[in-house]
Design an enzyme around this catalytic site. Structure first.
Site, PDB file in Angstrom:
ATOM      1  N   GLU A  47       8.980 -16.750  -8.455  1.00 30.24           N
ATOM      2  CA  GLU A  47       8.362 -15.425  -8.340  1.00 30.24           C
ATOM      3  C   GLU A  47       7.825 -14.911  -9.677  1.00 30.24           C
ATOM      4  O   GLU A  47       6.739 -14.349  -9.725  1.00 30.24           O
ATOM      5  CB  GLU A  47       9.407 -14.396  -7.872  1.00 30.24           C
ATOM      6  CG  GLU A  47       9.620 -14.321  -6.388  1.00 30.24           C
ATOM      7  CD  GLU A  47      10.670 -13.262  -6.036  1.00 30.24           C
ATOM      8  OE1 GLU A  47      10.417 -12.480  -5.120  1.00 30.24           O
ATOM      9  OE2 GLU A  47      11.752 -13.228  -6.666  1.00 30.24           O
ATOM     10  N   ASN A  73      -2.480   1.810   5.542  1.00 31.54           N
ATOM     11  CA  ASN A  73      -1.488   0.777   5.214  1.00 31.54           C
ATOM     12  C   ASN A  73      -1.231  -0.006   6.489  1.00 31.54           C
ATOM     13  O   ASN A  73      -0.916   0.586   7.515  1.00 31.54           O
ATOM     14  CB  ASN A  73      -0.197   1.458   4.730  1.00 31.54           C
ATOM     15  CG  ASN A  73       0.981   0.503   4.593  1.00 31.54           C
ATOM     16  OD1 ASN A  73       2.121   0.932   4.667  1.00 31.54           O
ATOM     17  ND2 ASN A  73       0.727  -0.764   4.402  1.00 31.54           N
ATOM     18  N   GLY A  74      -1.431  -1.324   6.437  1.00 35.45           N
ATOM     19  CA  GLY A  74      -1.177  -2.148   7.606  1.00 35.45           C
ATOM     20  C   GLY A  74      -2.302  -3.132   7.832  1.00 35.45           C
ATOM     21  O   GLY A  74      -3.118  -3.387   6.949  1.00 35.45           O
ATOM     22  N   TRP A 114      -2.680  -3.077  -1.670  1.00 36.15           N
ATOM     23  CA  TRP A 114      -2.277  -4.468  -1.865  1.00 36.15           C
ATOM     24  C   TRP A 114      -3.075  -5.243  -0.814  1.00 36.15           C
ATOM     25  O   TRP A 114      -2.800  -5.141   0.366  1.00 36.15           O
ATOM     26  CB  TRP A 114      -0.765  -4.626  -1.665  1.00 36.15           C
ATOM     27  CG  TRP A 114      -0.270  -6.005  -1.954  1.00 36.15           C
ATOM     28  CD1 TRP A 114       0.038  -6.545  -3.175  1.00 36.15           C
ATOM     29  CD2 TRP A 114      -0.007  -7.035  -0.988  1.00 36.15           C
ATOM     30  NE1 TRP A 114       0.455  -7.840  -3.020  1.00 36.15           N
ATOM     31  CE2 TRP A 114       0.437  -8.162  -1.706  1.00 36.15           C
ATOM     32  CE3 TRP A 114      -0.117  -7.122   0.394  1.00 36.15           C
ATOM     33  CZ2 TRP A 114       0.776  -9.361  -1.071  1.00 36.15           C
ATOM     34  CZ3 TRP A 114       0.211  -8.308   1.037  1.00 36.15           C
ATOM     35  CH2 TRP A 114       0.658  -9.424   0.297  1.00 36.15           C
ATOM     36  N   GLU A 131      18.186 -18.631  -3.968  1.00 31.47           N
ATOM     37  CA  GLU A 131      17.801 -17.368  -4.602  1.00 31.47           C
ATOM     38  C   GLU A 131      17.380 -17.622  -6.061  1.00 31.47           C
ATOM     39  O   GLU A 131      16.403 -17.034  -6.546  1.00 31.47           O
ATOM     40  CB  GLU A 131      18.977 -16.376  -4.513  1.00 31.47           C
ATOM     41  CG  GLU A 131      18.840 -15.100  -5.324  1.00 31.47           C
ATOM     42  CD  GLU A 131      17.654 -14.221  -4.954  1.00 31.47           C
ATOM     43  OE1 GLU A 131      16.944 -14.521  -3.984  1.00 31.47           O
ATOM     44  OE2 GLU A 131      17.425 -13.238  -5.671  1.00 31.47           O
ATOM     45  N   LYS A 165       6.390  -4.965  -3.778  1.00 30.49           N
ATOM     46  CA  LYS A 165       7.815  -4.646  -3.685  1.00 30.49           C
ATOM     47  C   LYS A 165       8.254  -4.396  -2.231  1.00 30.49           C
ATOM     48  O   LYS A 165       9.095  -5.095  -1.713  1.00 30.49           O
ATOM     49  CB  LYS A 165       8.110  -3.430  -4.570  1.00 30.49           C
ATOM     50  CG  LYS A 165       9.575  -3.041  -4.628  1.00 30.49           C
ATOM     51  CD  LYS A 165      10.383  -4.029  -5.426  1.00 30.49           C
ATOM     52  CE  LYS A 165      11.865  -3.787  -5.348  1.00 30.49           C
ATOM     53  NZ  LYS A 165      12.623  -4.985  -5.750  1.00 30.49           N
ATOM     54  N   ARG A 168       5.848  -0.363  -5.881  1.00 32.61           N
ATOM     55  CA  ARG A 168       5.746  -1.234  -4.705  1.00 32.61           C
ATOM     56  C   ARG A 168       4.800  -2.409  -4.943  1.00 32.61           C
ATOM     57  O   ARG A 168       4.805  -3.362  -4.175  1.00 32.61           O
ATOM     58  CB  ARG A 168       5.160  -0.444  -3.531  1.00 32.61           C
ATOM     59  CG  ARG A 168       6.028   0.648  -3.019  1.00 32.61           C
ATOM     60  CD  ARG A 168       5.224   1.562  -2.144  1.00 32.61           C
ATOM     61  NE  ARG A 168       6.086   2.311  -1.276  1.00 32.61           N
ATOM     62  CZ  ARG A 168       5.999   2.339   0.047  1.00 32.61           C
ATOM     63  NH1 ARG A 168       5.060   1.686   0.664  1.00 32.61           N
ATOM     64  NH2 ARG A 168       6.844   3.026   0.762  1.00 32.61           N
ATOM     65  N   HIS A 198      18.563 -37.773   0.271  1.00 31.87           N
ATOM     66  CA  HIS A 198      17.773 -37.954   1.500  1.00 31.87           C
ATOM     67  C   HIS A 198      16.300 -37.664   1.281  1.00 31.87           C
ATOM     68  O   HIS A 198      15.551 -37.475   2.239  1.00 31.87           O
ATOM     69  CB  HIS A 198      18.330 -37.070   2.624  1.00 31.87           C
ATOM     70  CG  HIS A 198      19.731 -37.452   3.002  1.00 31.87           C
ATOM     71  ND1 HIS A 198      20.033 -38.616   3.677  1.00 31.87           N
ATOM     72  CD2 HIS A 198      20.918 -36.841   2.749  1.00 31.87           C
ATOM     73  CE1 HIS A 198      21.343 -38.699   3.834  1.00 31.87           C
ATOM     74  NE2 HIS A 198      21.915 -37.631   3.273  1.00 31.87           N
ATOM     75  N   CYS A 227       0.825  -1.210   0.000  1.00 33.05           N
ATOM     76  CA  CYS A 227       0.000   0.000   0.000  1.00 33.05           C
ATOM     77  C   CYS A 227       0.852   1.250   0.000  1.00 33.05           C
ATOM     78  O   CYS A 227       1.887   1.312   0.653  1.00 33.05           O
ATOM     79  CB  CYS A 227      -0.863   0.041   1.247  1.00 33.05           C
ATOM     80  SG  CYS A 227      -2.108  -1.222   1.253  1.00 33.05           S
ATOM     81  N   LYS A 250      13.720 -16.739  -7.573  1.00 32.44           N
ATOM     82  CA  LYS A 250      13.524 -15.885  -8.758  1.00 32.44           C
ATOM     83  C   LYS A 250      12.617 -16.585  -9.755  1.00 32.44           C
ATOM     84  O   LYS A 250      11.692 -15.991 -10.281  1.00 32.44           O
ATOM     85  CB  LYS A 250      14.854 -15.616  -9.473  1.00 32.44           C
ATOM     86  CG  LYS A 250      15.786 -14.500  -9.127  1.00 32.44           C
ATOM     87  CD  LYS A 250      15.306 -13.159  -8.829  1.00 32.44           C
ATOM     88  CE  LYS A 250      14.577 -13.077  -7.541  1.00 32.44           C
ATOM     89  NZ  LYS A 250      15.005 -12.187  -6.544  1.00 32.44           N
TER      90      LYS A 250
END
Ligand code: HGA
Length: 610
Positions: free
Chosen positions: A490, A104-105, A74, A483, A605, A27, A506, A2, A487
């Site tokens: 995502e 926001n929150g 968001w 990572e 973001k 964002r 294993h 947000c 990527k």
């Protein structure tokens, strides 16, 4: 996540509000809205499309006013739909909206407050937790919005930054924050609120950073702040240089691609022109802190967490200091054993990551006072909260999937490793000189890896038709495999998992068939022979290997074994170089699948909610 913008002025504020939203678009959001005080009424426009669409709607309806608030949402509570988009109004059931609010929150006690407000006659129009705040303020309102907001926030549990205005008080916007970012922008006979100073670039550079518990009263020529106890507080006004130049896409197809290719510059800038290692690179007093501590605790989320995991290998091997790396959202709630002789290191691109900030505060509350952050935003809450800091100079990162922020974090963490090693007497001058030389050569080395793009594109086409992939690495390249898998999932939505190669037998080996591509990071290091055996285990089960192998590993292509050669072996800094092809692989696989690369579904973001 947000974004909030608010304004009180003597001109139409809608262009400022919309420009602010555009600056916060990177964002990530799923709906947006704006409300103004116009002709004695509260008027709003909301959209589940982009801000440009909202702007068209605003132009069509000629929405304008001197006081207003705006928001990119968001969704956390309630679907991304117009009726859940902010601003929320209260009072319309009496015939006319009186309160307009953006948030926001997350309000944790929203169910309880909703029940109470419904019993008082309020009718809810959305499924959001936010709407309770609007009704609560309306319920508590008697002629003074500032007082009503102060009374309302005392009832809220959770995290919030809010901006609110009232039909009865046309030249006033009130803001409050607890756990979510909010800044005040001071102008000439006009004042502003925003989640981030960036939103106000071009409007004002005079910025006040509100602190948790603050409530601010914005009028045309007055900014009045009280703390959680209701006492007036003076907060410093900072002149903030806001760089907005990164928004140009140039010749690239997506910001992510541009940011991948910016890495030689970003890493070079992050290294500044450092001629020698000194603890003071991390701030005044760093020597004393580094001397005192005998362990390191790294707190981070997502990609930053993988940077922390890589740093653990570096710090333990070069500086010989024990390191723990914890996912911030777990650490903040678990019982742990605090040790005041710990250096607490937080890693966050934005410096506003809610979980990491909360984890930092948790560590501080446990008596761990030695804090340091690796962060990309000098004005962020993280930098202000930590005693020491190292600023990465990645520049604004727009693509939701982090690329240059990650490699610059690794660069900062390697410098930290060297500074710790120096203070603890674990490296001599020659070693220090050699490491610095390797660091300085990094931009050139990264450029050589970027030249592998055409070969990686050919691989990416084959990945595009897959639904699963495995990533293998060993030692300090295991976090890089993680990572790489992150990527890929995502942005291409291909399910990908990473394992330390020795762990395959294993369990995960059961997943390997001829349909499972297995990406392998193969640097020339002391684990290479072990890794080769792990690769044979995959081949024996029909798995297709896609190997990024250092030039001198003698791993060669054969049926089922595809190899791209990395230009050079880079010793301890190899994880930085091996990150680059994995970014390119994810990027091109996502392009081949036609996903929204810069704004992948469901993601944002700056993760400013818990
Ligand atoms: N909980 C609110 C705001 C969400 C938010 O801050 N996202 O970043 C909602 O769901 O509308």
């Amino acid at each position: 996540m947000c974004g909030i913008v608010g304004a009180v002025a003597q001109r139409n504020v809608v262009p400022v509000l919309l420009e602010g939203l555009k600056r916060l678009e990177y964002r990530g959001y799923d709906s947006c809205g704006v409300a103004v005080h116009a002709d004695g009424d509260l008027q709003r426009a909301r959209s589940t499309h982009r801000v440009a669409e909202l702007e068209r709607e605003v132009q069509d309806t000629a929405l304008a006013g001197f006081t207003g608030i705006a928001h990119t949402r968001w969704a956390t509570h309630g679907a991304p739909a117009t009726h859940n988009a902010h601003p929320h109004f209260s009072g319309q059931s009496r015939g006319k909206a009186r309160i307009a609010l953006v948030h926001n929150g997350i309000i944790e006690n929203h169910d309880e407050l909703r029940e109470e407000l419904e019993a008082a006659g309020y009718v809810f129009e959305s499924q959001t937790d936010t709407e309770v705040i609007a009704h609560l303020i309306d319920h508590l309102y008697s002629a003074d919005l500032f007082e009503a907001v102060q009374a309302a926030v005392r009832r809220l549990e959770g995290a919030y930054a809010i901006a609110v205005f009232c039909q009865d008080e046309p030249h006033r916007v009130v803001g409050a924050r607890q756990g979510s970012p909010l800044v005040v922008g001071c102008g000439q006979n006009e004042n502003f609120l925003a989640s981030d100073a960036l939103a106000l670039a071009g409007t004002t550079d005079q910025i006040i950073y509100l602190e948790d518990g603050d409530v601010v009263d914005l009028q045309l020529s007055r900014v009045w702040i009280v703390d959680a106890q209701g006492n007036e507080v003076k907060r410093e006004v900072h002149t903030v240089q806001i760089h907005t130049g990164a928004a140009e896409l140039g010749p690239y197809r997506h910001y992510m691609q541009k940011e991948i290719f910016e890495q030689p510059r970003a890493v070079g800038d992050t290294l500044q022109d450092i001629q020698s290692i000194t603890p003071e690179l991390f701030g005044d007093g760093a020597y004393d802190v580094f001397k005192t501590i005998d362990r390191v605790l790294i707190l981070a989320c997502g990609t930053s967490y993988y940077a922390g995991m890589t740093a653990r290998y570096w710090i333990e091997s070069v500086a010989k200091i024990p390191v723990n790396v914890e996912i911030a959202s777990e650490y903040r709630y678990r019982d742990s054993v605090p040790d005041p002789r710990t250096l607490v290191v937080t890693i966050s691109q934005s410096g506003e990551t809610a979980d990491t900030l909360a984890a930092l505060k948790h560590a501080q509350s446990q008596g761990m006072e030695h804090t340091l952050t690796i962060c990309n935003v000098g004005t962020s809450a993280m930098v202000r909260e930590c005693k020491l800091s190292y600023l990465t100079r990645a520049g604004v990162e727009i693509g939701v999937a982090s690329t240059k922020a990650f490699t610059t974090q690794l660069t900062g963490l390697f410098l930290l490793t060297l500074a710790l090693a120096q203070v603890k007497g674990r490296i001599n001058e020659t070693q220090e000189h050699d490491y610095l030389k390797a660091l300085r050569h990094l931009p050139v080395a990264i450029t050589a890896v970027l030249a592998l793009e055409p070969q990686i594109m050919a691989w990416a086409d084959r990945f595009a038709s897959k639904e699963n992939a495995l990533f293998l690495g060993r030692g300090m390249h295991y976090p890089i495999a993680m990572e790489g898998a992150l990527k890929l999932k995502e942005i291409s939505y291909i399910h990908a998992e990473a394992y330390p190669a020795g762990e395959l037998k294993h369990g995960p080996l059961a997943l390997v068939t001829d349909q499972m591509p297995v990406v392998t990071i193969a640097p020339r290091d002391e684990l290479l022979e072990k890794l080769k055996s792990n690769m044979q285990e995959v081949r024996a089960r029909g798995g297709e290997l896609y190997v990024f192998a250092d030039a001198d590993t003698r791993i060669t292509a054969s049926p089922g074994m595809h190899v791209i050669r990395m230009p050079e072996n880079y010793g301890k800094l190899s994880p930085i170089l091996h990150t680059i092809p994995l970014q390119l692989l994810a990027y091109h696989a996502a392009c081949a699948r036609g996903t929204d690369v810069d704004k992948p579904r469901n993601l944002a973001k700056s993760v400013t909610v818990e």
